[in-house]
Design a protein around this motif. Structure first.
Motif, mmCIF file in Angstrom:
data_model
loop_
_atom_site.group_PDB
_atom_site.id
_atom_site.type_symbol
_atom_site.label_atom_id
_atom_site.label_comp_id
_atom_site.label_asym_id
_atom_site.label_seq_id
_atom_site.Cartn_x
_atom_site.Cartn_y
_atom_site.Cartn_z
ATOM 1 N N CYS A 1 -68.685 5.928 89.855
ATOM 2 C CA CYS A 1 -69.251 6.626 88.647
ATOM 3 C C CYS A 1 -69.441 8.202 88.984
ATOM 4 O O CYS A 1 -69.590 8.680 87.864
ATOM 5 C CB CYS A 1 -71.024 6.146 88.571
ATOM 6 S SG CYS A 1 -71.260 4.656 87.681
ATOM 7 N N ASP B 1 -73.714 -2.539 88.505
ATOM 8 C CA ASP B 1 -72.597 -2.489 87.699
ATOM 9 C C ASP B 1 -71.451 -2.505 88.480
ATOM 10 O O ASP B 1 -70.034 -2.617 88.183
ATOM 11 C CB ASP B 1 -72.334 -1.711 86.554
ATOM 12 C CG ASP B 1 -72.623 -0.096 86.745
ATOM 13 O OD1 ASP B 1 -73.488 0.067 87.748
ATOM 14 O OD2 ASP B 1 -72.096 0.714 86.323
ATOM 15 N N HIS B 2 -71.514 -2.113 89.792
ATOM 16 C CA HIS B 2 -70.400 -2.014 91.093
ATOM 17 C C HIS B 2 -70.563 -3.043 91.914
ATOM 18 O O HIS B 2 -69.691 -3.214 92.840
ATOM 19 C CB HIS B 2 -70.333 -0.353 91.351
ATOM 20 C CG HIS B 2 -70.111 0.548 90.413
ATOM 21 N ND1 HIS B 2 -68.999 1.096 90.310
ATOM 22 C CD2 HIS B 2 -70.902 0.901 89.347
ATOM 23 C CE1 HIS B 2 -69.235 1.821 89.363
ATOM 24 N NE2 HIS B 2 -70.363 1.647 88.517
ATOM 25 N N HIS C 1 -64.853 3.937 82.546
ATOM 26 C CA HIS C 1 -66.096 3.502 82.857
ATOM 27 C C HIS C 1 -67.170 4.206 82.205
ATOM 28 O O HIS C 1 -67.747 3.896 81.065
ATOM 29 C CB HIS C 1 -66.321 3.270 84.272
ATOM 30 C CG HIS C 1 -67.717 2.674 84.838
ATOM 31 N ND1 HIS C 1 -68.286 1.632 83.928
ATOM 32 C CD2 HIS C 1 -68.438 3.033 85.771
ATOM 33 C CE1 HIS C 1 -69.441 1.425 84.489
ATOM 34 N NE2 HIS C 1 -69.606 2.357 85.762
HETATM 35 ZN ZN LIG Z 1 -71.219 2.555 86.952
#
Ligand SMILES: [Zn+2]
Ligand SMILES: [Zn+2]
Length: 263
Positions: free
Chosen positions: A178, A69-70, A235
């Motif tokens: 994160c 997701d990054h 996030h």
């Molecule tokens: Zn993430």
């Protein structure tokens, strides 16, 4: 330095932008145009286009860690750059800053790989990949933290989690992906390596999803004592955590298209 949120899980009704469960910020100052994480897909490219932001002259790409997701969007950026080069547009060399283990396989609880979905070797003819575990100044005020020591316990089994710090006139601006490493490990390391105790802004994921009330309140007390001027958890911070944390610190909203500026 200007910071634009290209992608967050959240979007705002006034903005015609997309959201996805991922993160990507664009940082710009007189020295650099730095892309911090690339989200999951090409949403960050579409949002940048809608915002009139040009990604062709990005100088550096910083990856907070290897989760898809990054890093998934990096493949879409690579494809865009290849298309531009094919069309005869010359591009400056772009450096990817990440920790040495960023592109390793990362397994989720079901043993599925949720790390970078591509092959790092294939990036190397278009990007220069700078694997570094030490702190690196990207510009006179912008610091890549490298591998953050695990001083306090964390449930993250990998060693690739890092962040950026901007030394503003009002204190540190801490930019996290994160924050798997844990917010205390991140903040105290940022303070130590910069020699600056004041924190002006914290923006990014803080990895608080389905966490116990006790743990959230403990973090709330810690954050209250830091006197952070602007706190933007996003996030991977769920609504329950935001509601509880807001008893201790003012929680500000993040969405695709949010624009912040720091001196
Ligand atoms: Zn993430
Ligand atoms: Zn992650």
């Amino acid at each position: 330095m200007d910071l634009t949120v290209l992608v967050d899980n959240n979007c705002k009704i006034e903005y015609n932008l997309l959201a996805e469960p991922a993160l990507s910020f664009l940082l710009e100052n007189e020295y650099h145009k730095v892309l911090f994480d690339c989200g999951y897909s090409d949403v960050f490219i579409k949002n940048a286009y809608k915002l009139g932001l040009d990604l062709s002259d990005v100088t550096d790409i910083v990856l907070s860690h290897g989760h898809n997701d990054h890093t998934g969007g990096l493949l879409r950026l690579e494809a865009l750059y290849r298309k531009m080069m094919k069309a005869g547009i010359s591009l400056n060399l772009k450096t990817i800053f990440c920790t040495p283990n960023a592109f390793d396989i990362k397994l989720d609880t079901n043993d599925r790989n949720i790390g970078f979905p591509g092959k790092v070797e294939e990036l190397c003819d278009i990007f220069e990949v700078d694997f570094t575990d030490s702190c690196t100044w990207l510009s006179p005020k912008l610091l890549f933290l490298g591998q953050i020591p695990k001083t306090y316990d964390t449930d993250y089994k990998y060693d690739d989690d890092t962040a950026l710090v901007f030394k503003s006139e009002n204190g540190l601006v801490i930019i996290s992906g994160c924050c798997h490493i844990g917010i205390k490990n991140l903040i105290e390391y940022a303070q130590k390596v910069t020699g600056e105790k004041r924190i002006d802004t914290f923006i990014g994921g803080i990895h608080l999803v389905d966490k116990s009330e006790y743990r959230i309140r403990e973090l709330g007390i810690y954050l209250r004592n830091l006197n952070i001027n602007n706190f933007y958890p996003c996030h991977c911070c769920d609504l329950n955590a935001k509601i509880i944390l807001s008893e201790y610190i003012k929680v500000k909203e993040v969405y695709s298209g949010l624009f912040l500026s720091f001196n």
